[in-house]
Enzyme design. Structure first.
Site, short mmCIF file in Angstrom:
data_model
loop_
_atom_site.label_atom_id
_atom_site.label_comp_id
_atom_site.label_asym_id
_atom_site.label_seq_id
_atom_site.Cartn_x
_atom_site.Cartn_y
_atom_site.Cartn_z
N ASP A 35 7.36 -6.71 0.77
CA ASP A 35 7.69 -5.34 0.40
C ASP A 35 8.93 -5.34 -0.48
OD1 ASP A 35 8.86 -2.55 0.68
OD2 ASP A 35 7.08 -2.32 1.95
N ILE A 36 8.94 -4.52 -1.53
CA ILE A 36 10.09 -4.49 -2.44
C ILE A 36 11.26 -3.71 -1.86
CG2 ILE A 36 8.71 -4.84 -4.52
CD1 ILE A 36 9.09 -1.81 -5.08
N ASN A 90 0.58 3.37 8.03
CA ASN A 90 0.97 4.76 7.84
C ASN A 90 -0.20 5.50 7.20
OD1 ASN A 90 3.63 4.29 8.75
ND2 ASN A 90 4.24 3.61 6.72
N GLY A 96 4.74 8.76 6.12
CA GLY A 96 5.45 7.82 5.27
C GLY A 96 4.58 7.06 4.29
N HIS A 103 -2.67 -0.21 3.66
CA HIS A 103 -1.86 -1.42 3.78
C HIS A 103 -1.24 -1.48 5.17
CE1 HIS A 103 0.61 1.77 1.98
NE2 HIS A 103 1.68 1.21 2.54
N HIS A 105 1.83 -2.92 7.31
CA HIS A 105 3.19 -3.44 7.25
C HIS A 105 3.35 -4.43 8.40
CE1 HIS A 105 4.92 -0.17 4.64
NE2 HIS A 105 3.86 0.46 5.11
#
Length: 117
Positions: A35-36, A90, A96, A103, A105
């Site tokens: 994750d960026i 999410n 969020g 995706h 997390h």
């Protein structure tokens, strides 16, 4: 159409190699990348290569690929040597979700509080 790449989708562009990402794992059906904007010492996103809006639409459209996403989340955790971790999907802006491509997390490397959020 569900499953088909979307031209305006950031994650579809990552799958196609049009947008760079720090990929940590890739299979025939999934891509996992850092994750960026990490929210934990380990924060990796696992996505299906096929485009689905959220976890529920992926579950309705392709249960095998949903299982692949969750299995790869576990493999990411193993690769990162996490003995405790959280997998989060999410769904919707109120929860969020900011990219409309499902995706997972994978979060770990620090204590997680309950309830989340």
């Amino acid at each position: 159409m569900a499953g088909e790449p979307q031209e305006d989708c950031l994650f579809c562009k990552i799958v196609a190699g049009k947008v760079p990402a720090t990929v940590v794992r890739e299979t025939e059906t999934t891509v996992a990348f850092r994750d960026i904007n990490p929210q934990a010492p380990t924060h990796v996103l696992v996505i299906p290569k096929a485009h689905y809006r959220d976890a529920a639409s992926l579950a309705a459209g392709d249960t095998a690929v949903l299982a692949d996403v969750v299995r790869e989340a576990g493999e990411v955790a193993a690769d990162e040597k996490l003995d405790s971790y959280r997998i989060v999907f999410n769904t919707g802006s109120g929860a969020g979700q900011t990219v409309w491509h499902v995706h997972a997390h994978v979060l770990g490397g620090r204590g997680m509080q309950w309830p989340p959020g």
